[in-house]
Structures are given as structure tokens and as C-alpha cells.
Motif scaffolding. Structure first.
Motif, short mmCIF file in Angstrom:
data_model
loop_
_atom_site.label_atom_id
_atom_site.label_comp_id
_atom_site.label_asym_id
_atom_site.label_seq_id
_atom_site.Cartn_x
_atom_site.Cartn_y
_atom_site.Cartn_z
N PRO A 54 0.81 -1.23 0.00
CA PRO A 54 0.00 0.00 0.00
C PRO A 54 0.84 1.27 0.00
N ARG A 55 2.05 1.20 0.58
CA ARG A 55 2.90 2.41 0.62
C ARG A 55 3.35 2.78 -0.80
N LEU A 56 3.69 1.77 -1.60
CA LEU A 56 4.05 2.06 -2.99
C LEU A 56 2.86 2.59 -3.77
N ALA A 57 1.67 2.06 -3.47
CA ALA A 57 0.46 2.56 -4.13
C ALA A 57 0.22 4.03 -3.78
N GLU A 58 0.48 4.39 -2.51
CA GLU A 58 0.31 5.79 -2.10
C GLU A 58 1.33 6.68 -2.80
N LEU A 59 2.57 6.21 -2.92
CA LEU A 59 3.61 6.98 -3.59
C LEU A 59 3.28 7.13 -5.09
N PHE A 60 2.73 6.07 -5.68
CA PHE A 60 2.32 6.14 -7.08
C PHE A 60 1.20 7.16 -7.26
N THR A 61 0.25 7.20 -6.35
CA THR A 61 -0.85 8.16 -6.44
C THR A 61 -0.33 9.59 -6.32
N THR A 62 0.65 9.80 -5.45
CA THR A 62 1.24 11.13 -5.31
C THR A 62 1.93 11.56 -6.60
N LEU A 63 2.65 10.63 -7.24
CA LEU A 63 3.35 10.97 -8.48
C LEU A 63 2.36 11.32 -9.59
N THR A 64 1.26 10.60 -9.68
CA THR A 64 0.34 10.78 -10.81
C THR A 64 -0.69 11.87 -10.57
N ARG A 65 -0.75 12.44 -9.37
CA ARG A 65 -1.75 13.47 -9.09
C ARG A 65 -1.48 14.70 -9.96
N ASP A 66 -2.50 15.15 -10.68
CA ASP A 66 -2.44 16.32 -11.56
C ASP A 66 -1.45 16.13 -12.71
N ARG A 67 -1.14 14.90 -13.03
CA ARG A 67 -0.27 14.61 -14.18
C ARG A 67 -0.95 13.58 -15.06
N THR A 68 -0.56 13.59 -16.32
CA THR A 68 -1.02 12.55 -17.23
C THR A 68 -0.12 11.33 -17.04
N CYS A 69 -0.73 10.19 -16.81
CA CYS A 69 0.04 8.98 -16.50
C CYS A 69 -0.48 7.81 -17.32
N TRP A 70 0.46 7.05 -17.86
CA TRP A 70 0.15 5.77 -18.51
C TRP A 70 0.76 4.67 -17.67
N LEU A 71 -0.08 3.73 -17.25
CA LEU A 71 0.37 2.59 -16.45
C LEU A 71 0.20 1.32 -17.27
N ILE A 72 1.33 0.71 -17.62
CA ILE A 72 1.31 -0.55 -18.36
C ILE A 72 1.40 -1.66 -17.33
N THR A 73 0.28 -2.29 -17.06
CA THR A 73 0.20 -3.25 -15.96
C THR A 73 0.68 -4.62 -16.40
N GLY A 74 1.01 -5.43 -15.41
CA GLY A 74 1.31 -6.82 -15.67
C GLY A 74 0.03 -7.61 -15.91
N ILE A 75 0.19 -8.73 -16.58
CA ILE A 75 -0.99 -9.55 -16.88
C ILE A 75 -1.58 -10.10 -15.58
N GLY A 76 -2.86 -9.85 -15.37
CA GLY A 76 -3.54 -10.34 -14.18
C GLY A 76 -3.38 -9.47 -12.96
#
Length: 548
Positions: free
Chosen positions: A501-523
Motif C-alpha cells: 500500500p505504501r508504494l500505491a500511495e507513492l504512485f498516487t502522489t506521483l500521478t496526481r495532476d499529471r497525465t500517467c500511462w500505467l502498463i500493468t502486468g498480466i492479471g
């Protein structure tokens, strides 16, 4: 060559070239004076019962000494000017490549860059010191000899001048004959090699080897003819045999500088080819005229991402076919589906690293293919735990330079503290290993070290950062750069944001007010996002994300 040399003179100035030309001109004039002194010295030495011309010999030695000093000073000046020439031109090529749009940096441009190898550097560095000197001497030395001879015997001076003109015409004729062979640059050679492996170069009137041999032979024959005319004139005028021999020697010496210059034809042609390659890289010499040298467009302040009819074909196979969608700015978009290559390709198209076969990719109405590489590097952050450089040393540098104004954002302080703890453990481990190695080297615990730790003085390789620490470092490094667009590659490894969850929170902070493309892993479980792009074969479907 002229536009490239003009660019060099505009950057470095003309002072060094003017000084070098002055030294070379003085050296060529003193060489001509020394050659003119050969006539009285040779005539007196060959005349029976004549006194040794010590006065003329002393003057000859003094002039020769001045010429040697001028030559000694001019060689390092030419080498320095050649080094400046290489440095200025290579820097100009690098600066222009940085400003060009991504799409302009294709295979042809890369091939021309590769053509500037060590051989090209040697050719450029040798131009001032080893080509300019014979070129100046080929003009100034014969003219000096002819001018001095005109005061002594006008007919001898006219004969020398006629022979010089004949020699120059023959040399020019054969040099133009050779110059009609247009050698392709590196990009063209590679294209021909791929299309016709083993094909020999064609074109031109003469093979290179035959043309060069003919050039040298024409020069020698012209010189011999001129010498014969001088000898016949001397003997037909009732002059002594000794003076005739002296005039023959004078003729040979007079034409020698021009022969040396003509022998450099192949070197000059190579230099011309190198300059032509540099001219294409600088945009000053293009087949259809001067290329538009406008710098790449800047990143728009605000704007949506638009894929407009984008198709991409690789070796005849369609990777994408008429893909069109729009992504609003400031939103997070997840790229899902299979295969990973198609989704990664969409990210490369977005950043301009790959040009579509047809269609356009625009950000705020600006074609990403027109953006300068430096602009893309500054405004786009690529985040991936597999990126090179995610080491303990890079983490230490990040901790030292991370802005304090960003440290209080959600998840940032925790990420910095965890990285700081990891770096501290690594530093302590390195210090312990150094102390242990020092003890082994001073003779303490030598036997135990050999049995337990391997050879003496061999350090144990430090373990790399864990995957989560690499994610923290990559996310924090992107946040520090304050990008406009973030492309996150999470296709490898486990789902980082669902597991921590801490990485998820850091990711949310980075993407806030920015355009972000997240290429997820399968599944992998999708983090909070606004849009979803699903890749299926050669197509892409855009839809609104459903909240978890």
C-alpha cells in the motif's frame, strides 16, 4: 566544404587561421629564396677553377635556418587548429542532434554519425598542418622563384612560368577527372550493402587506383617537360653547361612544391567526403538544398493525448491498425490486454521513440515526432524497476538532492526513510568489508580469509536493491524531475501496488495532476485510474475505468 568551414570560422574566429597562414606564407617565400640561390651556388661549384661561393652558401644557410624555424613553429599551430576543428564540428553535430525532433534521428542520421570514426578525425586534424602547408607552398614558392629570376633573366622567368602553368593545367585536369567519382556516404553504403551484398562500387570515369597512378604520372611528365624546355633554352642561347644544369635544378625545385600539393589530391577528396557528411549532419548540405533547421517543438503547457489513425507496420506485418482514441490531460490510464509488446509499443509511440507508419500522435495538438529529444527527456518520466542505474549509489544521490518541499507529500517521507535505511545498511556493510580486507592485507586472519572468503583482497559483491526499493527509487526519481507525462512499466515481476500500500500511495502522489500511462502486468489488480486501454491484436479499445 565551404559551409562547414564557414561554420567553424564563425565559432572559433579567424585569428588562429590567419596566424597559421602568415607563418606558412613566410615559410614558402623563404623556401623560394633558398631555391633561387641554388643557381649561383651550383654554377660556381661546377665551374672549373672557380672559387667556392662561401657568401652565397652562407646566405643559403641563413635563409634555410629561417625557413626551418618557421616550419617548426607552424606545425604545432596547425595541429592545434586541427584539434579545434574536430572539437568544434563534433560539438556542433552533438548540439544539433539534441535540438532535432525525435523523428529526424533515423537510421540514416545514425549511420552518418557512425561514419565520423577515428579515420575521419585523423583526416580533419591533418587539414591545417599537412594539407594547407603544401597548398600555400605550391603557389608562393614558385612565384617567389619566378619573381627573383625575372630580375636576372626575363626569358628564364618566362620559361619557368610557362612550365608552371602547364603543370597546373595537367594537375587540375586529372584532379577534376578523379573528383567526378562521387563516393556515397555511410548511410548510402549501408543501404547498398543490405540490398546487394558483395556489390562493388560503381560510377565515375576511372577506377580509383588507375586515376591516382595516372595523376602522379601526368605530374611527373609535365615536370620533366618543363625542365627539358629550360635546358634547351639555356643551351640554345649559348649559355654554359654549368648554368644549364643549374637552371635544370632550379626548375625541378620550383615545381616540387606543386607536385607535393597534387599528391595530396586523395587526402583532399577524403576530407571533402568527411566535410560533406558533417554538412549533412549540420543541415548545411542536403541533396535537395539546405534542410530546415528549426528546433524541435517545446512541450505544450496543457493538452489532451490524441492517437489519430495510428498504424504501424514492421517488415510488412501490421503491429497496429488505425488506432484512434483521446486521453484527457491529468488523468491516469491503465494499458491492459495482451501481448505486452503492443502495450509497450503504445508507450514508445506516445514518447516519440517510435514513428508511426501512418497517422499522428499529438499532445496538446503538437505532433510528438516534432519534439526535441531534450524536451522529451525533461518532460517525460519513464518509471520501471528494470531501468538501469537503480543502485545504492543512485539512491544516495537522490537522498542528497531530493527537494524538501516535496518530502511532505503522501507516501514520500516513508519512501525516503526506507531508502535511507537501505543505503545506511549498505554503507555499513561496505565499511565492514573494507576493514576486513585491510586486516587480511596486513596479515591478520590470512588463513581464515583464504578458506572462508576466497582469495585475499577480493570483496564480496554487495546485493542489489530489492524490487520494492527499486520501485521507490524509480518513483521518487520521477517525482523529483517534476514531469508532465509519466509512463510506468509494471509488466515485469509481481504487482507492486497491490502488494504494498505504501508504494500505491507513492504512485498516487506521483500521478496526481499529471497525465500517467500505467502498463500493468498480466492479471495485476488495477490501481485507481480514470481510463483503460485494452490492446487486442492490432487494435486498441478505450473505455472508462470501473471503480474497484
Amino acid at each position: 566544404m565551404r559551409p562547414v568551414l564557414a561554420h567553424f570560422l564563425h565559432v572559433s574566429g579567424r585569428r588562429a587561421l590567419t596566424s597559421l597562414c602568415l607563418f606558412l606564407l613566410l615559410g614558402a617565400i623563404t623556401q623560394g629564396i633558398a631555391f633561387a640561390l641554388v643557381v649561383p651556388i651550383t654554377e660556381d661549384l661546377l665551374t672549373p677553377d672557380a672559387a667556392v661561393p662561401w657568401t652565397w652558401i652562407a646566405v643559403f644557410a641563413a635563409v634555410g635556418l629561417v625557413h626551418a624555424v618557421l616550419h617548426y613553429r607552424s606545425v604545432p599551430m596547425g595541429n592545434d587548429l586541427g584539434a579545434d576543428l574536430v572539437t568544434v564540428l563534433h560539438r556542433a553535430v552533438a548540439e544539433r542532434a539534441e535540438k532535432l525532433p525525435n523523428r529526424a534521428l533515423g537510421a540514416g542520421y545514425s549511420d552518418r554519425l557512425a561514419a565520423l570514426d577515428g579515420t575521419a578525425v585523423v583526416v580533419l586534424m591533418g587539414l591545417p598542418a599537412h594539407v594547407l602547408r603544401p597548398a600555400v607552398a605550391a603557389v608562393a614558392t614558385p612565384l617567389t622563384v619566378i619573381l627573383i629570376s625575372a630580375f636576372l633573366d626575363l626569358r628564364v622567368a618566362l620559361t619557368l612560368a610557362a612550365g608552371l602553368v602547364l603543370l597546373a593545367l595537367c594537375a587540375l585536369l586529372v584532379a577534376r577527372l578523379l573528383a567526378r567519382r562521387e563516393e556515397p556516404d555511410g548511410a548510402e553504403w549501408l543501404r547498398r550493402t543490405y540490398e546487394r551484398p558483395g556489390a562493388q562500387p560503381s560510377g565515375g570515369l576511372l577506377p580509383a587506383a588507375t586515376g591516382e597512378v595516372l595523376l602522379w604520372r601526368v605530374v611527373e611528365l609535365a615536370a620533366c617537360a618543363a625542365v627539358g624546355v629550360c635546358a634547351a633554352l639555356a643551351s640554345g642561347d649559348g649559355l654554359s653547361a654549368t648554368k644549364g644544369v643549374a637552371l635544370v635544378v632550379l626548375a625541378v625545385l620550383t615545381y616540387r612544391p606543386m607536385m607535393e600539393a597534387v599528391l595530396l589530391t586523395s587526402t583532399i577528396m577524403n576530407a571533402r567526403g568527411v566535410m560533406a557528411t558533417i554538412g549533412k549532419l549540420l543541415g548545411t548540405q542536403e541533396p535537395g538544398g539546405t534542410r530546415d533547421d528549426r528546433p524541435g517543438a517545446d512541450w505544450p503547457e496543457r493538452g489532451d493525448i490524441v492517437f489519430d489513425g495510428v498504424s504501424l507496420h514492421v517488415e510488412g506485418t501490421a503491429a497496429l491498425d488505425e488506432v484512434s482514441f483521446t486521453i484527457a490531460e491529468g488523468t491516469t490510464t491503465a494499458l491492459v490486454g495482451t501481448p505486452d509488446g503492443t502495450r509497450l509499443l503504445l508507450g514508445d509511440l506516445l514518447t516519440g521513440d517510435v514513428a508511426p507508419t501512418s497517422g499522428e500522435v499529438r499532445v496538446g495538438g503538437v505532433d510528438v515526432g516534432t519534439l526535441a529529444p531534450s524536451v522529451v527527456e525533461r518532460r517525460v518520466a519513464r518509471v520501471s524497476p528494470a531501468a538501469p542505474g537503480l543502485t545504492h549509489e543512485e539512491a544516495a544521490r537522490l537522498l542528497d538532492s531530493f527537494p524538501e518541499r516535496l518530502a511532505e507529500r503522501p507516501g514520500v517521507r516513508d519512501g525516503l526513510d526506507r531508502l535511507r535505511a537501505t543505503v545506511a545498511v549498505h554503507t555499513e556493510q561496505q565499511r565492514t568489508e573494507r576493514e576486513h580486507t585491510e586486516r587480511v592485507r596486513t596479515g591478520q586472519q590470512r588463513t581464515e580469509a583464504s578458506e572462508e572468503n576466497g582469495p585475499v583482497g577480493e570483496d564480496t559483491a554487495a546485493p542489489p536493491l530489492s524490487e520494492r526499493d527499486r520501485w521507490r527509487l524509480a518513483l521518487l526519481r520521477a517525482l523529483r524531475s517534476d514531469p508532465s507525462l509519466v509512463v510506468v512499466d509494471a509488466t515485469a515481476g509481481v504487482d507492486p501496488f497491490g502488494a504494498d500500500p505504501r508504494l500505491a500511495e507513492l504512485f498516487t502522489t506521483l500521478t496526481r495532476d499529471r497525465t500517467c500511462w500505467l502498463i500493468t502486468g498480466i492479471g495485476a489488480e488495477l490501481p485507481p485510474c480514470d481510463r483503460v486501454l485494452e490492446a487486442t491484436g492490432t487494435g486498441v479499445t478505450a473505455r472508462t475505468a470501473v471503480p474497484n
